[in-house]
Design a protein around this motif. Sequence first.
Motif, PDB file in Angstrom:
ATOM      1  N   LYS A  77      66.145  63.359  41.347  1.00  0.00           N
ATOM      2  CA  LYS A  77      66.898  64.087  40.319  1.00  0.00           C
ATOM      3  C   LYS A  77      68.337  64.326  40.786  1.00  0.00           C
ATOM      4  O   LYS A  77      69.281  64.173  40.010  1.00  0.00           O
ATOM      5  N   PHE A  78      68.474  64.684  42.047  1.00  0.00           N
ATOM      6  CA  PHE A  78      69.810  64.898  42.620  1.00  0.00           C
ATOM      7  C   PHE A  78      70.610  63.593  42.553  1.00  0.00           C
ATOM      8  O   PHE A  78      71.759  63.564  42.097  1.00  0.00           O
ATOM      9  N   LYS A  79      69.949  62.512  42.975  1.00  0.00           N
ATOM     10  CA  LYS A  79      70.620  61.201  42.949  1.00  0.00           C
ATOM     11  C   LYS A  79      71.033  60.806  41.527  1.00  0.00           C
ATOM     12  O   LYS A  79      72.146  60.322  41.291  1.00  0.00           O
ATOM     13  N   GLU A  80      70.151  61.070  40.585  1.00  0.00           N
ATOM     14  CA  GLU A  80      70.428  60.736  39.180  1.00  0.00           C
ATOM     15  C   GLU A  80      71.638  61.534  38.666  1.00  0.00           C
ATOM     16  O   GLU A  80      72.504  61.004  37.958  1.00  0.00           O
TER      17      GLU A  80
ATOM     18  N   VAL B  76      82.413  72.086  36.476  1.00  0.00           N
ATOM     19  CA  VAL B  76      81.222  72.744  35.927  1.00  0.00           C
ATOM     20  C   VAL B  76      80.123  71.700  35.707  1.00  0.00           C
ATOM     21  O   VAL B  76      78.953  71.930  36.026  1.00  0.00           O
ATOM     22  N   ALA B  77      80.498  70.537  35.190  1.00  0.00           N
ATOM     23  CA  ALA B  77      79.516  69.463  34.980  1.00  0.00           C
ATOM     24  C   ALA B  77      78.949  68.978  36.315  1.00  0.00           C
ATOM     25  O   ALA B  77      77.744  68.767  36.458  1.00  0.00           O
TER      26      ALA B  77
ATOM     27  N   THR C 297      75.157  56.384  50.928  1.00  0.00           N
ATOM     28  CA  THR C 297      75.099  55.025  50.358  1.00  0.00           C
ATOM     29  C   THR C 297      75.076  55.043  48.830  1.00  0.00           C
ATOM     30  O   THR C 297      75.258  54.011  48.194  1.00  0.00           O
ATOM     31  N   TRP C 298      74.816  56.210  48.239  1.00  0.00           N
ATOM     32  CA  TRP C 298      74.723  56.284  46.772  1.00  0.00           C
ATOM     33  C   TRP C 298      76.030  55.853  46.112  1.00  0.00           C
ATOM     34  O   TRP C 298      77.118  56.111  46.632  1.00  0.00           O
ATOM     35  N   ASN C 299      75.876  55.251  44.948  1.00  0.00           N
ATOM     36  CA  ASN C 299      77.031  54.877  44.130  1.00  0.00           C
ATOM     37  C   ASN C 299      78.074  54.111  44.950  1.00  0.00           C
ATOM     38  O   ASN C 299      79.263  54.456  44.940  1.00  0.00           O
TER      39      ASN C 299
ATOM     40  N   LYS D 234      75.563  60.340  37.180  1.00  0.00           N
ATOM     41  CA  LYS D 234      76.346  60.723  35.983  1.00  0.00           C
ATOM     42  C   LYS D 234      77.806  60.983  36.365  1.00  0.00           C
ATOM     43  O   LYS D 234      78.723  60.631  35.631  1.00  0.00           O
ATOM     44  N   ILE D 235      78.010  61.630  37.498  1.00  0.00           N
ATOM     45  CA  ILE D 235      79.371  61.920  37.942  1.00  0.00           C
ATOM     46  C   ILE D 235      80.075  60.607  38.313  1.00  0.00           C
ATOM     47  O   ILE D 235      81.253  60.398  38.001  1.00  0.00           O
ATOM     48  N   ASP D 236      79.309  59.732  38.950  1.00  0.00           N
ATOM     49  CA  ASP D 236      79.859  58.416  39.321  1.00  0.00           C
ATOM     50  C   ASP D 236      80.342  57.652  38.083  1.00  0.00           C
ATOM     51  O   ASP D 236      81.368  56.973  38.133  1.00  0.00           O
TER      52      ASP D 236
END
Lengths: 244, 244
Positions: A167-170, A110-111, A224-226, A174-176
């Motif tokens: 915003k999506f990347k941010e 859910v998060a 490439t994120w996180n 949080k999940i990372d």
Amino acid sequence: MSITFYDIPSSLPGCAWSPNTFKTRYTLNFKGIPYKTEWVEYPDIEPLCKKLGIPPSSKDYYTLPAIHDPSTGVYISDSIRIAEYLERTYPDTPQVFPHNTLPLQDAFVVAFAGNLTALWNFIIPAICDKLSPRSEEYFRRTREKSFGKAMEDIVPKGEVAVAEWAKFKEGMGKIDAWYAKNRGKGPFLLGETPSWGDIVIASYFLWMRIVWGEDSQQWKDVSTWNNGRWAGIVEALKKYETVV
Amino acid sequence: MSITFYDIPSSLPGCAWSPNTFKTRYTLNFKGIPYKTEWVEYPDIEPLCKKLGIPPSSKDYYTLPAIHDPSTGVYISDSIRIAEYLERTYPDTPQVFPHNTLPLQDAFVVAFAGNLTALWNFIIPAICDKLSPRSEEYFRRTREKSFGKAMEDIVPKGEVAVAEWAKFKEGMGKIDAWYAKNRGKGPFLLGETPSWGDIVIASYFLWMRIVWGEDSQQWKDVSTWNNGRWAGIVEALKKYETVV
């Protein structure tokens, strides 16, 4: 007789593309439960579900994935409910909710889903031309109605696009940070072994790779994120993405 | 030498009352790690932390709980960071994040906390007269500043109170639905054994019972919600709430 798994086809090689149905495919493959895929075009989902007695996933909204298990006679839809059913019915197969983590896994998902809000506008329009003409017409009509604008106007442009993408990347950051709390224990949420949360994440990122394409700027960016965590999870679950 | 656990006193019997420090007390008691409590009045928290070199829990905002572990020389604040530290430093004690569930537990707790929004206005003013005069003055001044209104005006009244209370109840219903997914497996999030999510929930509900009082209408109401699940979790963790 094996389980029938109802999925939505695309015109892409491999056919499979939907994040929600990928959750069920990963689950079935991970558990090693025999099944065969039956492809259902968008406008045929509701009539099929009504004919077979597959309950709507919410109120009277019919969606896939759904499965039919001839060994129990059960018809069931909604990826998490299917996973719960399989876990209960085939307790000797590898578990996607090990150690009774179903409630915790669902809270995590859910998060995660709450951080995908900015993604929808970027990806929804990219889906249209990957579908058959009948499904495309249905998808375009229903999504334009729910978004309240023409498909071509949904994708953010200019500065809005930059802000929404950030915003999506941010959100994924949080999940990372949650994954990072188990640093050194393995690539997955619970360490060495994949579980439901990883399956959901792999389903969404595989969807992005399929719909945007591996060579797209979007996928090159996201992967490439996180430190490549998301592409890495898709890669680590590769053997469970097989379309049967 | 045992661990020193820094907590905020109230004028109530037993002294302990704060939900955040209860998380650490439950954790220490559950793990069976020897410690002694040192009581710190609100206005003394920041000077003490600065003197001891206890880092602020966020930017430059000093809070309790904090602990000092003389066996490692570590000073640390923030209940989840303390729990992570204890888990790492005393791996042979009962685990609050068993099976690498720290990321999932944290996601669950974030979801739980997100459903407490309506609660604050009801409970914050009830705290004031349970504190010593020095702490009360500090608490009142800082909370009135952050709420932007006089303490007496924070508690919702009339129809607003009814709606806000219903919102709180509805939020707890969502958390209850997660617990219910493990129905029949035990009273706790992971079944038979308590873990971090249960400790956080017990801390908040014990706080309500202490601050409102066991005979208050609020506690009588809350303790019946979701078939008494919340009062039941507090009761099930009773042996770990001991103030040492």
